[in-house]
Design a protein around this motif. Structure first.
Motif, PDB file in Angstrom:
ATOM      1  N   HIS A   7      -3.783   9.211   0.458  1.00 57.16           N
ATOM      2  CA  HIS A   7      -2.674   8.399   0.978  1.00 57.16           C
ATOM      3  C   HIS A   7      -2.288   8.749   2.410  1.00 57.16           C
ATOM      4  O   HIS A   7      -1.248   8.291   2.898  1.00 57.16           O
ATOM      5  CB  HIS A   7      -1.436   8.535   0.072  1.00 57.16           C
ATOM      6  CG  HIS A   7      -1.541   7.761  -1.201  1.00 57.16           C
ATOM      7  ND1 HIS A   7      -1.319   6.408  -1.269  1.00 57.16           N
ATOM      8  CD2 HIS A   7      -1.871   8.155  -2.459  1.00 57.16           C
ATOM      9  CE1 HIS A   7      -1.488   6.001  -2.514  1.00 57.16           C
ATOM     10  NE2 HIS A   7      -1.841   7.043  -3.248  1.00 57.16           N
ATOM     11  N   THR A  19       9.255   5.542  11.762  1.00 57.29           N
ATOM     12  CA  THR A  19       8.713   6.893  11.840  1.00 57.29           C
ATOM     13  C   THR A  19       8.536   7.334  13.299  1.00 57.29           C
ATOM     14  O   THR A  19       8.994   8.402  13.698  1.00 57.29           O
ATOM     15  CB  THR A  19       7.331   6.919  11.158  1.00 57.29           C
ATOM     16  OG1 THR A  19       6.620   5.767  11.610  1.00 57.29           O
ATOM     17  CG2 THR A  19       7.441   6.902   9.668  1.00 57.29           C
ATOM     18  N   ARG A  53      -6.116  -0.454   0.290  1.00 62.32           N
ATOM     19  CA  ARG A  53      -6.417   0.488   1.371  1.00 62.32           C
ATOM     20  C   ARG A  53      -7.746   0.106   2.039  1.00 62.32           C
ATOM     21  O   ARG A  53      -7.882   0.142   3.262  1.00 62.32           O
ATOM     22  CB  ARG A  53      -6.457   1.918   0.798  1.00 62.32           C
ATOM     23  CG  ARG A  53      -6.797   2.998   1.782  1.00 62.32           C
ATOM     24  CD  ARG A  53      -5.567   3.494   2.533  1.00 62.32           C
ATOM     25  NE  ARG A  53      -5.925   4.292   3.677  1.00 62.32           N
ATOM     26  CZ  ARG A  53      -5.201   5.273   4.179  1.00 62.32           C
ATOM     27  NH1 ARG A  53      -4.041   5.584   3.664  1.00 62.32           N
ATOM     28  NH2 ARG A  53      -5.585   5.943   5.231  1.00 62.32           N
ATOM     29  N   ARG A 105       6.737  12.873  -5.571  1.00 57.51           N
ATOM     30  CA  ARG A 105       5.801  12.374  -6.594  1.00 57.51           C
ATOM     31  C   ARG A 105       6.439  12.624  -7.960  1.00 57.51           C
ATOM     32  O   ARG A 105       7.359  13.435  -8.080  1.00 57.51           O
ATOM     33  CB  ARG A 105       4.461  13.129  -6.522  1.00 57.51           C
ATOM     34  CG  ARG A 105       3.761  13.081  -5.153  1.00 57.51           C
ATOM     35  CD  ARG A 105       3.306  11.666  -4.805  1.00 57.51           C
ATOM     36  NE  ARG A 105       2.305  11.588  -3.754  1.00 57.51           N
ATOM     37  CZ  ARG A 105       2.544  11.161  -2.516  1.00 57.51           C
ATOM     38  NH1 ARG A 105       3.758  10.833  -2.138  1.00 57.51           N
ATOM     39  NH2 ARG A 105       1.564  11.057  -1.639  1.00 57.51           N
ATOM     40  N   ILE A 165       0.810  -1.213   0.000  1.00 63.22           N
ATOM     41  CA  ILE A 165       0.000   0.000   0.000  1.00 63.22           C
ATOM     42  C   ILE A 165       0.852   1.275   0.000  1.00 63.22           C
ATOM     43  O   ILE A 165       0.441   2.306  -0.488  1.00 63.22           O
ATOM     44  CB  ILE A 165      -0.922  -0.039   1.246  1.00 63.22           C
ATOM     45  CG1 ILE A 165      -1.850   1.148   1.322  1.00 63.22           C
ATOM     46  CG2 ILE A 165      -0.132  -0.133   2.519  1.00 63.22           C
ATOM     47  CD1 ILE A 165      -2.837   1.050   2.472  1.00 63.22           C
ATOM     48  N   TRP A 202      -4.037   0.126  -5.349  1.00 60.67           N
ATOM     49  CA  TRP A 202      -3.924   0.773  -4.032  1.00 60.67           C
ATOM     50  C   TRP A 202      -5.301   0.884  -3.359  1.00 60.67           C
ATOM     51  O   TRP A 202      -5.426   0.602  -2.162  1.00 60.67           O
ATOM     52  CB  TRP A 202      -3.292   2.178  -4.176  1.00 60.67           C
ATOM     53  CG  TRP A 202      -3.475   2.977  -2.928  1.00 60.67           C
ATOM     54  CD1 TRP A 202      -2.726   2.895  -1.791  1.00 60.67           C
ATOM     55  CD2 TRP A 202      -4.502   3.925  -2.664  1.00 60.67           C
ATOM     56  NE1 TRP A 202      -3.210   3.733  -0.827  1.00 60.67           N
ATOM     57  CE2 TRP A 202      -4.311   4.377  -1.337  1.00 60.67           C
ATOM     58  CE3 TRP A 202      -5.567   4.438  -3.400  1.00 60.67           C
ATOM     59  CZ2 TRP A 202      -5.148   5.327  -0.741  1.00 60.67           C
ATOM     60  CZ3 TRP A 202      -6.388   5.376  -2.811  1.00 60.67           C
ATOM     61  CH2 TRP A 202      -6.178   5.806  -1.504  1.00 60.67           C
ATOM     62  N   PRO A 258       2.356  16.281   8.923  1.00 60.27           N
ATOM     63  CA  PRO A 258       3.324  15.217   9.253  1.00 60.27           C
ATOM     64  C   PRO A 258       2.842  13.837   8.843  1.00 60.27           C
ATOM     65  O   PRO A 258       3.654  12.938   8.615  1.00 60.27           O
ATOM     66  CB  PRO A 258       3.446  15.311  10.780  1.00 60.27           C
ATOM     67  CG  PRO A 258       2.188  15.973  11.233  1.00 60.27           C
ATOM     68  CD  PRO A 258       1.805  16.917  10.129  1.00 60.27           C
ATOM     69  N   CYS A 301      -1.545   8.810   6.209  1.00 56.79           N
ATOM     70  CA  CYS A 301      -1.065   7.682   7.012  1.00 56.79           C
ATOM     71  C   CYS A 301      -2.217   6.883   7.641  1.00 56.79           C
ATOM     72  O   CYS A 301      -3.070   7.464   8.310  1.00 56.79           O
ATOM     73  CB  CYS A 301      -0.172   8.240   8.111  1.00 56.79           C
ATOM     74  SG  CYS A 301       0.466   6.982   9.198  1.00 56.79           S
TER      75      CYS A 301
HETATM   76  C1  HEM Z   1       4.831   9.362  13.899  1.00 55.15           C
HETATM   77  C2  HEM Z   1       4.612   8.306  13.154  1.00 55.15           C
HETATM   78  C3  HEM Z   1       4.235   8.321  11.704  1.00 55.15           C
HETATM   79  C4  HEM Z   1       4.378   9.300  10.763  1.00 55.15           C
HETATM   80  C5  HEM Z   1       4.928  10.700  10.947  1.00 55.15           C
HETATM   81  C6  HEM Z   1       3.866   8.778   9.513  1.00 55.15           C
HETATM   82  C7  HEM Z   1       3.815   9.507   8.337  1.00 55.15           C
HETATM   83  C8  HEM Z   1       3.270   9.036   7.168  1.00 55.15           C
HETATM   84  C9  HEM Z   1       3.144   9.816   5.963  1.00 55.15           C
HETATM   85  C10 HEM Z   1       3.634  11.247   5.772  1.00 55.15           C
HETATM   86  C11 HEM Z   1       2.529   9.040   5.037  1.00 55.15           C
HETATM   87  C12 HEM Z   1       2.154   9.455   3.598  1.00 55.15           C
HETATM   88  C13 HEM Z   1       3.308   9.220   2.654  1.00 55.15           C
HETATM   89  C14 HEM Z   1       3.034   9.743   1.262  1.00 55.15           C
HETATM   90  O1  HEM Z   1       1.911  10.147   0.952  1.00 55.15           O
HETATM   91  O2  HEM Z   1       3.990   9.704   0.462  1.00 55.15           O
HETATM   92  C15 HEM Z   1       2.288   7.753   5.646  1.00 55.15           C
HETATM   93  C16 HEM Z   1       1.690   6.688   5.019  1.00 55.15           C
HETATM   94  C17 HEM Z   1       1.541   5.452   5.599  1.00 55.15           C
HETATM   95  N1  HEM Z   1       1.804   5.114   6.910  1.00 55.15           N
HETATM   96 FE1  HEM Z   1       2.511   6.325   8.358  1.00 55.15          FE
HETATM   97  N2  HEM Z   1       3.437   7.503   9.714  1.00 55.15           N
HETATM   98  C18 HEM Z   1       3.634   7.177  11.034  1.00 55.15           C
HETATM   99  C19 HEM Z   1       3.295   5.993  11.663  1.00 55.15           C
HETATM  100  C20 HEM Z   1       2.726   4.911  11.041  1.00 55.15           C
HETATM  101  C21 HEM Z   1       2.326   3.691  11.700  1.00 55.15           C
HETATM  102  C22 HEM Z   1       2.437   3.439  13.199  1.00 55.15           C
HETATM  103  C23 HEM Z   1       1.862   2.849  10.725  1.00 55.15           C
HETATM  104  C24 HEM Z   1       1.325   1.457  10.832  1.00 55.15           C
HETATM  105  C25 HEM Z   1       1.502   0.651  11.826  1.00 55.15           C
HETATM  106  C26 HEM Z   1       1.951   3.559   9.464  1.00 55.15           C
HETATM  107  C27 HEM Z   1       1.595   3.045   8.249  1.00 55.15           C
HETATM  108  C28 HEM Z   1       1.501   3.791   7.081  1.00 55.15           C
HETATM  109  C29 HEM Z   1       1.021   3.240   5.821  1.00 55.15           C
HETATM  110  C30 HEM Z   1       0.580   1.799   5.574  1.00 55.15           C
HETATM  111  C31 HEM Z   1       1.046   4.285   4.892  1.00 55.15           C
HETATM  112  C32 HEM Z   1       0.648   4.239   3.422  1.00 55.15           C
HETATM  113  C33 HEM Z   1      -0.760   4.778   3.274  1.00 55.15           C
HETATM  114  C34 HEM Z   1      -1.226   4.865   1.838  1.00 55.15           C
HETATM  115  O3  HEM Z   1      -0.433   5.150   0.935  1.00 55.15           O
HETATM  116  O4  HEM Z   1      -2.429   4.640   1.622  1.00 55.15           O
HETATM  117  N3  HEM Z   1       2.474   4.810   9.702  1.00 55.15           N
HETATM  118  N4  HEM Z   1       2.726   7.779   6.949  1.00 55.15           N
END
Ligand code: HEM
Length: 470
Positions: free
Chosen positions: A413, A273, A105, A348, A93, A101, A407, A415
């Motif tokens: 997309h 992260t 999702r 992107r 994903i 995707w 953040p 998080c």
């Molecule tokens: C402080 C912690 C976190 C931050 C700052 C963060 C930040 C982000 C960001 C900025 C994106 C979007 C990336 C993009 O559009 O290019 C993202 C996507 C994602 N994050 Fe996090 N994340 C964090 C924690 C987590 C956790 C704990 C999980 C799962 C256990 C997670 C799973 C995901 C997944 C699966 C995506 C992809 C979503 C998609 O494209 O539909 N993240 N995250």
């Protein structure tokens, strides 16, 4: 330090575009923050330094929103990022787009519902309690501790327990963790040399050390997944929720390979992260004793509510409900995410010639969205580089500029783990700060670097001591 003095935690020294290019090539450590020209903290749209490929950085919140929502489907995740991650989580994903995707999702979202997070809280608490014992031993011995490694280990343990119901003490989980550390150290989200010198969509092989780490990680993940796929398996964790998910059209579940991709991304995106922002947050707290004193008052007052109900006053475990009663801790967390967004850049690529706002973008242009520059932009923030958590207190939230704080990304997309990350972070901050003092041993040398996530260029070492109760 007086409470009125502005505290400016470590930031890169900005240069003009050309010297910035020479610096990044000279250092050779792949730190994309070094490439950012000073103007990147001022302009709404501009070039991200020099590169053969058109590379445009967007800081205007309305244009950022348009790109991230991507109504025409022309700004997928960039080839550079997909390349960096494809050997590990190629079809997951985090890197897919379009119909593939959307299906993934829809199947994954329920695994991170509010109810699931509240169920996962007990496993988070158990991991933090075990980590408290490790820190007690460290306080006893007086040995310095790497803050980066400490936070990675704790957040990885939380992910293992909540996703797979196994702790980092098990050999297979520990092997995944160690190999992820190799991967993190060796791979950059954006390969700078390729960005500067190569045209779009040039394929470059990853170093063998990265490929080997990916092979081992996928093997470990497969064996964790197989325990869940066994006919007599009875789990109630995030992995079991994803395994139970069905495609709404075909009724099909994820295949075993798809599960490795999806659960691998939880491990990668879900611990690196959170570890990144908590490393910065504890480093900052180590420089800000008066802020820590206020945070402790807030934590103690929340637990004191239980004292009124006849329970023991101090060191009572914090509950999931308590996490909603900590506005100062939440503000500190959000301010740490502002200054040190773990995902420094969200690259992107333009699939066709197009125009966004004032800028024409040729096919293949790299379209950079950077929480780092947006969060430190002088048009959207007072004292942009200063650590001022009060910006995020409920009374002040109305003055935040819409779209200047992302953040967790934006648009479809966004998080999936944002709620999970906030819950575990507040728990970790509260449980560790009410028990320990942290003293950074080399604060003057700390500098940020953009690698897979925003990390200190060199590890931050701390001495941990038991909190002296006032
Ligand atoms: C402080 C912690 C976190 C931050 C700052 C963060 C930040 C982000 C960001 C900025 C994106 C979007 C990336 C993009 O559009 O290019 C993202 C996507 C994602 N994050 Fe996090 N994340 C964090 C924690 C987590 C956790 C704990 C999980 C799962 C256990 C997670 C799973 C995901 C997944 C699966 C995506 C992809 C979503 C998609 O494209 O539909 N993240 N995250």
């Amino acid at each position: 330090m007086s409470q009125d003095t502005l505290y400016i935690p470590p930031k890169p020294h900005s240069l003009a575009a050309l010297p910035a290019l020479f610096r990044v090539l000279w250092n050779g450590d792949g730190n994309l923050l070094d490439l950012l020209p000073a103007a990147a903290y001022r302009f709404p749209v501009g070039n991200l330094g020099y590169s053969r490929r058109s590379t445009v950085l967007f800081n205007d919140p309305a244009l950022v929103r348009h790109i991230m929502r991507d109504p025409d489907g022309i700004f997928p995740k960039s080839d550079l990022m997909v390349n960096a991650l494809e050997h590990l989580i190629g079809e997951s994903i985090f890197v897919t787009d379009g119909q593939k995707w959307r299906r993934q999702r829809a199947m994954i979202d329920p695994a991170f519902s509010h109810m699931r997070i509240s169920h996962a809280f007990a496993a988070m608490q158990a991991a933090v309690n075990d980590y408290v014992r490790i820190l007690e031993a460290s306080a006893e011995s007086g040995e310095p501790l790497s803050l980066d490694r400490a936070m990675s280990q704790l957040t990885a343990d939380i992910i293992c327990r909540t996703v797979f119901s196994t702790s980092l003490d098990s050999q297979v989980a520990f092997d995944v963790f160690e190999d992820f550390m190799v991967f993190e150290r060796s791979v950059a989200q954006v390969d700078i040399k390729r960005l500067i010198f190569e045209p779009a969509w040039t394929k470059a092989p990853q170093p063998q050390i990265v490929l080997d780490a990916c092979t081992r990680i996928r093997r470990h993940l497969a064996s964790l997944i197989d325990t869940h796929l066994a006919p007599d398996a009875e789990f109630n964790d995030i992995a079991s929720a994803v395994i139970a998910a069905r495609d709404s059209d075909s009724g099909e579940p994820f295949s075993r390979d798809e599960l490795i991709d999806q659960l691998g991304v939880f491990f990668l995106a879900g611990h690196e992260t959170t570890a990144s922002v908590l490393t910065w947050l504890f480093f900052i707290c180590a420089q800000q004793p008066s802020l820590v004193a206020k945070m402790r008052r807030e934590i103690d007052s929340v637990v004191a509510v239980d004292a009124a109900a006849g329970k023991k006053k101090k060191q009572e475990p914090l509950t999931f409900e308590h996490m909603r009663q900590l506005p100062l801790l939440k503000a500190v967390f959000r301010e740490a995410l502002r200054l040190y967004p773990p995902i420094t850049f969200m690259p992107r690529v333009a699939l066709e010639d197009t125009t966004v706002g004032p800028r024409k973008l040729p096919k293949g242009a790299l379209v950079m969205i950077s929480p780092w520059t947006l969060h430190r932009h002088r048009d959207y923030w007072d004292d942009p580089h200063a650590f001022k958590p009060e910006r995020f207190l409920p009374d002040n939230e109305a003055s935040l500029v819409d779209g200047a704080y992302i953040p967790f990304g934006q648009g479809p997309h966004t998080c999936v783990g944002a709620g999970f990350a906030q819950t575990e972070s507040l728990l970790i901050i509260a449980e560790l700060l009410r028990r320990f003092d942290f003293e950074a041993l080399n604060p003057g040398r700390v500098r940020p670097a953009a690698r897979l996530t925003t990390r200190p260029r060199e590890q931050i070492f701390c001495r941990v001591t038991r909190r002296v109760q006032s």
